[in-house]
Design a protein around this motif. Structure first.
Motif, short mmCIF file in Angstrom:
data_model
loop_
_atom_site.label_atom_id
_atom_site.label_comp_id
_atom_site.label_asym_id
_atom_site.label_seq_id
_atom_site.Cartn_x
_atom_site.Cartn_y
_atom_site.Cartn_z
N GLN A 1 -2.08 7.35 -6.44
CA GLN A 1 -2.94 6.60 -7.35
C GLN A 1 -2.28 6.42 -8.71
O GLN A 1 -2.44 5.37 -9.36
CB GLN A 1 -4.28 7.32 -7.50
N ASP B 1 -5.23 3.42 8.63
CA ASP B 1 -5.51 2.19 7.91
C ASP B 1 -4.27 1.29 7.78
O ASP B 1 -4.38 0.15 7.32
CB ASP B 1 -6.03 2.50 6.49
N ALA C 1 -3.42 3.74 0.36
CA ALA C 1 -4.02 3.86 1.70
C ALA C 1 -4.74 5.19 1.83
O ALA C 1 -4.20 6.24 1.46
CB ALA C 1 -2.93 3.75 2.76
N ASP C 2 -5.94 5.16 2.34
CA ASP C 2 -6.72 6.39 2.49
C ASP C 2 -6.22 7.22 3.68
O ASP C 2 -6.11 8.44 3.59
CB ASP C 2 -8.20 6.06 2.67
N THR C 3 -5.93 6.56 4.78
CA THR C 3 -5.46 7.27 5.97
C THR C 3 -4.33 6.50 6.62
O THR C 3 -4.17 5.29 6.41
CB THR C 3 -6.59 7.44 7.01
N ASP D 1 -2.00 -0.97 -3.69
CA ASP D 1 -3.16 -0.20 -3.27
C ASP D 1 -2.72 1.18 -2.77
O ASP D 1 -1.54 1.43 -2.53
CB ASP D 1 -3.89 -0.92 -2.13
N LEU E 1 1.17 5.20 0.97
CA LEU E 1 0.62 6.28 1.78
C LEU E 1 1.38 7.55 1.43
O LEU E 1 2.58 7.66 1.67
CB LEU E 1 0.76 5.97 3.27
N SER F 1 0.85 -1.19 0.00
CA SER F 1 0.00 0.00 0.00
C SER F 1 0.88 1.24 0.00
O SER F 1 1.94 1.26 0.64
CB SER F 1 -0.90 0.03 1.23
N ARG G 1 -2.95 12.06 -2.40
CA ARG G 1 -3.47 10.75 -2.79
C ARG G 1 -3.43 10.54 -4.30
O ARG G 1 -3.19 9.42 -4.76
CB ARG G 1 -4.91 10.60 -2.29
N GLU G 2 -3.62 11.61 -5.05
CA GLU G 2 -3.66 11.50 -6.51
C GLU G 2 -2.33 10.96 -7.05
O GLU G 2 -2.31 10.14 -7.97
CB GLU G 2 -3.98 12.85 -7.14
#
Length: 274
Positions: free
Chosen positions: A165, A183, A178-180, A176, A157, A155, A161-162
Protein backbone atom coordinates in the motif's frame (compact mmCIF):
# COMPACT_ATOMS: atom_id res chain seq x y z
CA UNK A 1 40.27 -3.95 -27.88
CA UNK A 2 38.60 -0.57 -27.41
CA UNK A 3 40.84 2.45 -27.91
CA UNK A 4 42.27 3.83 -24.65
CA UNK A 5 44.01 7.20 -24.69
CA UNK A 6 44.44 10.25 -22.53
CA UNK A 7 40.92 11.26 -23.52
CA UNK A 8 39.34 8.02 -22.30
CA UNK A 9 35.80 8.23 -20.95
CA UNK A 10 35.61 6.35 -17.63
CA UNK A 11 32.28 4.97 -16.41
CA UNK A 12 31.37 2.08 -14.18
CA UNK A 13 29.09 0.38 -11.71
CA UNK A 14 29.21 0.99 -7.97
CA UNK A 15 27.93 -1.27 -5.21
CA UNK A 16 28.97 -3.47 -2.30
CA UNK A 17 29.60 -6.30 -2.98
CA UNK A 18 30.26 -5.72 -6.67
CA UNK A 19 32.56 -8.53 -7.84
CA UNK A 20 29.62 -10.55 -9.19
CA UNK A 21 28.41 -7.75 -11.48
CA UNK A 22 28.02 -8.57 -15.17
CA UNK A 23 27.75 -4.91 -16.17
CA UNK A 24 31.50 -4.51 -16.98
CA UNK A 25 31.31 -7.45 -19.41
CA UNK A 26 28.26 -5.94 -21.12
CA UNK A 27 29.55 -2.38 -21.45
CA UNK A 28 33.16 -3.24 -22.28
CA UNK A 29 31.92 -5.68 -24.92
CA UNK A 30 29.96 -2.86 -26.53
CA UNK A 31 32.87 -0.43 -26.19
CA UNK A 32 35.27 -2.81 -27.88
CA UNK A 33 32.85 -3.57 -30.71
CA UNK A 34 32.24 0.15 -31.31
CA UNK A 35 35.90 1.13 -31.01
CA UNK A 36 35.03 3.79 -28.46
CA UNK A 37 37.78 5.44 -26.42
CA UNK A 38 36.25 4.39 -23.12
CA UNK A 39 36.23 1.83 -20.35
CA UNK A 40 33.70 0.63 -17.77
CA UNK A 41 34.93 -0.46 -14.33
CA UNK A 42 33.51 -1.88 -11.10
CA UNK A 43 33.78 0.32 -8.00
CA UNK A 44 33.29 -1.15 -4.54
CA UNK A 45 33.45 1.56 -1.86
CA UNK A 46 33.24 -0.01 1.57
CA UNK A 47 30.72 2.44 3.01
CA UNK A 48 28.75 5.65 2.54
CA UNK A 49 31.86 7.76 3.04
CA UNK A 50 33.60 5.89 0.25
CA UNK A 51 30.60 6.43 -2.00
CA UNK A 52 30.72 10.15 -1.30
CA UNK A 53 34.39 10.14 -2.35
CA UNK A 54 33.40 8.54 -5.65
CA UNK A 55 30.73 11.21 -6.16
CA UNK A 56 33.36 13.87 -5.50
CA UNK A 57 35.57 12.34 -8.19
CA UNK A 58 32.65 12.52 -10.57
CA UNK A 59 31.94 16.14 -9.74
CA UNK A 60 35.63 16.88 -10.33
CA UNK A 61 35.37 15.49 -13.86
CA UNK A 62 37.34 12.28 -13.29
CA UNK A 63 34.42 9.97 -14.05
CA UNK A 64 31.80 10.30 -16.78
CA UNK A 65 29.06 8.42 -14.94
CA UNK A 66 28.15 5.36 -12.93
CA UNK A 67 25.41 2.84 -12.52
CA UNK A 68 24.43 2.42 -8.88
CA UNK A 69 23.28 -0.72 -7.14
CA UNK A 70 22.77 -1.83 -3.52
CA UNK A 71 23.34 -0.46 -0.96
CA UNK A 72 23.90 3.02 -2.43
CA UNK A 73 20.75 3.74 -4.47
CA UNK A 74 19.02 5.92 -1.86
CA UNK A 75 22.24 7.83 -1.22
CA UNK A 76 22.68 8.31 -4.96
CA UNK A 77 19.20 9.75 -5.38
CA UNK A 78 19.70 12.15 -2.48
CA UNK A 79 22.97 13.40 -3.97
CA UNK A 80 21.52 14.33 -7.37
CA UNK A 81 21.28 17.95 -8.43
CA UNK A 82 18.76 17.05 -11.13
CA UNK A 83 16.70 13.92 -11.69
CA UNK A 84 14.62 12.61 -14.58
CA UNK A 85 10.88 12.14 -14.34
CA UNK A 86 11.45 8.36 -14.15
CA UNK A 87 13.83 8.70 -11.20
CA UNK A 88 11.52 11.14 -9.44
CA UNK A 89 8.57 8.79 -9.84
CA UNK A 90 10.32 5.84 -8.22
CA UNK A 91 12.48 7.93 -5.84
CA UNK A 92 15.58 6.07 -6.97
CA UNK A 93 18.49 6.67 -9.36
CA UNK A 94 20.59 3.88 -10.81
CA UNK A 95 22.26 6.12 -13.42
CA UNK A 96 24.39 9.09 -12.37
CA UNK A 97 25.92 11.30 -15.05
CA UNK A 98 28.52 13.87 -13.99
CA UNK A 99 28.63 17.10 -15.98
CA UNK A 100 30.06 20.50 -15.12
CA UNK A 101 30.28 19.62 -11.43
CA UNK A 102 26.66 18.52 -11.20
CA UNK A 103 25.06 15.09 -10.81
CA UNK A 104 22.17 14.15 -13.09
CA UNK A 105 20.17 11.13 -11.96
CA UNK A 106 18.01 8.77 -13.97
CA UNK A 107 16.40 5.35 -13.51
CA UNK A 108 16.73 2.69 -16.21
CA UNK A 109 15.41 -0.29 -14.25
CA UNK A 110 11.90 0.26 -15.55
CA UNK A 111 13.11 0.64 -19.10
CA UNK A 112 15.00 -2.60 -18.64
CA UNK A 113 11.69 -4.34 -17.96
CA UNK A 114 10.09 -2.80 -21.05
CA UNK A 115 13.07 -3.65 -23.26
CA UNK A 116 13.06 -7.25 -22.03
CA UNK A 117 9.35 -7.61 -22.74
CA UNK A 118 9.81 -6.17 -26.23
CA UNK A 119 12.60 -8.65 -26.91
CA UNK A 120 11.10 -11.84 -25.50
CA UNK A 121 7.33 -11.20 -25.40
CA UNK A 122 6.78 -9.02 -28.44
CA UNK A 123 3.16 -10.17 -28.87
CA UNK A 124 2.17 -8.65 -25.53
CA UNK A 125 0.62 -5.20 -25.69
CA UNK A 126 1.04 -3.36 -22.40
CA UNK A 127 -1.59 -0.76 -23.19
CA UNK A 128 -4.52 -1.87 -21.03
CA UNK A 129 -2.79 -5.10 -19.97
CA UNK A 130 -3.34 -6.47 -16.46
CA UNK A 131 0.07 -6.78 -14.78
CA UNK A 132 0.85 -8.29 -11.38
CA UNK A 133 4.11 -7.48 -9.62
CA UNK A 134 5.22 -9.92 -6.92
CA UNK A 135 6.96 -7.92 -4.22
CA UNK A 136 6.95 -4.30 -3.11
CA UNK A 137 10.66 -3.46 -2.98
CA UNK A 138 12.79 -1.18 -5.11
CA UNK A 139 12.73 -3.45 -8.16
CA UNK A 140 8.95 -3.61 -8.09
CA UNK A 141 8.74 0.16 -7.64
CA UNK A 142 10.87 0.84 -10.73
CA UNK A 143 8.93 -1.66 -12.83
CA UNK A 144 5.58 -0.26 -11.70
CA UNK A 145 6.51 3.24 -12.79
CA UNK A 146 7.51 2.17 -16.29
CA UNK A 147 4.55 -0.17 -16.73
CA UNK A 148 2.04 2.49 -15.68
CA UNK A 149 3.60 4.93 -18.15
CA UNK A 150 3.19 2.25 -20.85
CA UNK A 151 -0.56 2.09 -20.14
CA UNK A 152 -0.68 -1.10 -18.07
CA UNK A 153 -3.04 -1.70 -15.16
CA UNK A 154 -0.65 -2.69 -12.38
CA UNK A 155 -1.40 -4.54 -9.15
CA UNK A 156 1.08 -5.28 -6.37
CA UNK A 157 0.91 -8.62 -4.58
CA UNK A 158 3.06 -8.71 -1.47
CA UNK A 159 3.21 -10.83 1.66
CA UNK A 160 2.78 -7.67 3.75
CA UNK A 161 -0.14 -5.72 2.36
CA UNK A 162 0.84 -2.57 4.23
CA UNK A 163 4.15 -2.33 2.36
CA UNK A 164 2.40 -2.79 -0.96
CA UNK A 165 0.00 0.00 0.00
CA UNK A 166 2.92 2.35 0.68
CA UNK A 167 4.20 1.71 -2.84
CA UNK A 168 0.73 2.28 -4.29
CA UNK A 169 0.34 5.52 -2.36
CA UNK A 170 3.77 6.73 -3.52
CA UNK A 171 2.65 6.12 -7.11
CA UNK A 172 -0.24 8.51 -6.59
CA UNK A 173 -2.85 5.79 -6.67
CA UNK A 174 -1.91 4.74 -10.20
CA UNK A 175 -1.33 1.14 -9.06
CA UNK A 176 -3.55 -1.14 -7.01
CA UNK A 177 -2.88 -3.61 -4.21
CA UNK A 178 -4.11 -7.17 -4.72
CA UNK A 179 -5.87 -8.60 -1.68
CA UNK A 180 -5.26 -12.26 -2.53
CA UNK A 181 -3.34 -14.28 -5.07
CA UNK A 182 -6.62 -15.64 -6.44
CA UNK A 183 -7.54 -12.10 -7.46
CA UNK A 184 -4.61 -12.04 -9.93
CA UNK A 185 -5.09 -15.18 -11.99
CA UNK A 186 -6.60 -13.20 -14.87
CA UNK A 187 -3.33 -11.28 -15.32
CA UNK A 188 -1.79 -10.87 -18.76
CA UNK A 189 1.67 -10.55 -17.21
CA UNK A 190 3.14 -11.68 -13.88
CA UNK A 191 6.57 -10.39 -12.87
CA UNK A 192 8.59 -11.75 -9.98
CA UNK A 193 10.38 -8.80 -8.35
CA UNK A 194 11.25 -10.72 -5.17
CA UNK A 195 14.80 -11.62 -4.16
CA UNK A 196 13.60 -15.09 -3.12
CA UNK A 197 11.70 -17.71 -5.15
CA UNK A 198 7.98 -16.86 -5.18
CA UNK A 199 5.27 -19.28 -4.06
CA UNK A 200 2.82 -18.03 -6.70
CA UNK A 201 0.65 -20.82 -8.15
CA UNK A 202 1.23 -20.55 -11.88
CA UNK A 203 -1.05 -23.50 -12.57
CA UNK A 204 -4.01 -21.18 -12.00
CA UNK A 205 -2.82 -18.45 -14.34
CA UNK A 206 -4.82 -18.04 -17.52
CA UNK A 207 -3.55 -19.51 -20.78
CA UNK A 208 -1.60 -17.09 -22.93
CA UNK A 209 -0.18 -15.10 -20.00
CA UNK A 210 3.44 -13.95 -19.91
CA UNK A 211 5.67 -14.70 -16.93
CA UNK A 212 8.85 -12.76 -16.13
CA UNK A 213 11.49 -13.24 -13.45
CA UNK A 214 13.95 -10.46 -12.66
CA UNK A 215 16.44 -13.02 -11.34
CA UNK A 216 18.99 -14.42 -13.81
CA UNK A 217 20.98 -16.85 -11.63
CA UNK A 218 20.01 -19.40 -12.86
CA UNK A 219 18.78 -18.06 -16.15
CA UNK A 220 15.72 -20.33 -16.11
CA UNK A 221 14.55 -20.12 -12.53
CA UNK A 222 12.10 -22.66 -11.06
CA UNK A 223 9.45 -19.96 -11.46
CA UNK A 224 10.16 -19.64 -15.18
CA UNK A 225 10.44 -23.39 -15.60
CA UNK A 226 6.98 -23.83 -14.10
CA UNK A 227 5.65 -21.28 -16.59
CA UNK A 228 7.44 -23.00 -19.48
CA UNK A 229 5.91 -26.32 -18.42
CA UNK A 230 2.53 -24.69 -19.01
CA UNK A 231 3.64 -23.41 -22.44
CA UNK A 232 3.45 -19.82 -21.24
CA UNK A 233 5.71 -17.16 -22.73
CA UNK A 234 8.65 -16.45 -20.41
CA UNK A 235 10.97 -13.46 -20.04
CA UNK A 236 14.23 -13.90 -18.14
CA UNK A 237 16.17 -11.54 -15.91
CA UNK A 238 19.18 -11.42 -18.22
CA UNK A 239 17.06 -9.71 -20.87
CA UNK A 240 16.17 -7.08 -18.25
CA UNK A 241 19.81 -6.64 -17.20
CA UNK A 242 20.89 -6.03 -20.78
CA UNK A 243 17.79 -3.93 -21.42
CA UNK A 244 18.58 -1.52 -18.59
CA UNK A 245 22.22 -1.31 -19.71
CA UNK A 246 21.23 0.20 -23.07
CA UNK A 247 20.09 3.64 -21.75
CA UNK A 248 23.07 3.62 -19.36
CA UNK A 249 25.51 3.15 -22.24
CA UNK A 250 23.79 5.92 -24.18
CA UNK A 251 24.02 8.28 -21.19
CA UNK A 252 27.70 7.59 -20.55
CA UNK A 253 29.11 7.33 -24.07
CA UNK A 254 26.72 9.39 -26.17
CA UNK A 255 25.61 6.71 -28.62
CA UNK A 256 23.57 3.52 -28.80
CA UNK A 257 25.33 0.18 -28.26
CA UNK A 258 26.61 -1.48 -31.43
CA UNK A 259 24.95 -4.53 -32.92
CA UNK A 260 26.49 -7.39 -30.95
CA UNK A 261 25.29 -10.65 -29.43
CA UNK A 262 26.17 -9.48 -25.93
CA UNK A 263 23.66 -11.93 -24.48
CA UNK A 264 25.79 -14.82 -25.73
CA UNK A 265 28.87 -13.30 -24.08
CA UNK A 266 27.12 -12.93 -20.74
CA UNK A 267 25.57 -16.41 -20.91
CA UNK A 268 29.07 -17.83 -21.40
CA UNK A 269 30.17 -16.04 -18.22
CA UNK A 270 27.16 -17.47 -16.39
CA UNK A 271 27.90 -20.96 -17.70
CA UNK A 272 24.47 -21.07 -19.34
CA UNK A 273 23.64 -22.87 -22.56
CA UNK A 274 21.78 -21.15 -25.38
Amino acid sequence: MSRISGRVELAGVVGQPIGHSLSPAIHNGWLEAAGIDGTYAAFGPKDAVGFEALLAAGRAGLITGVNVTAPFKEQAFAACDQVSDAAQLVRSANILVFKDGAIHGDSSDGRGVLNALTEQASALSLDGAKVVLLGAGGASRAAAGALVEAGAKVSILNRTRERAQVLADDMGGRVDVADTEADTYDADLVINALSVPPTYNLSQLKAGAVVMDMTYRPLITPFLQAARDRDLTIVDGLAMLIGQAVPSFEAFFGQSPPSLDIRRTVMDLLGEKA
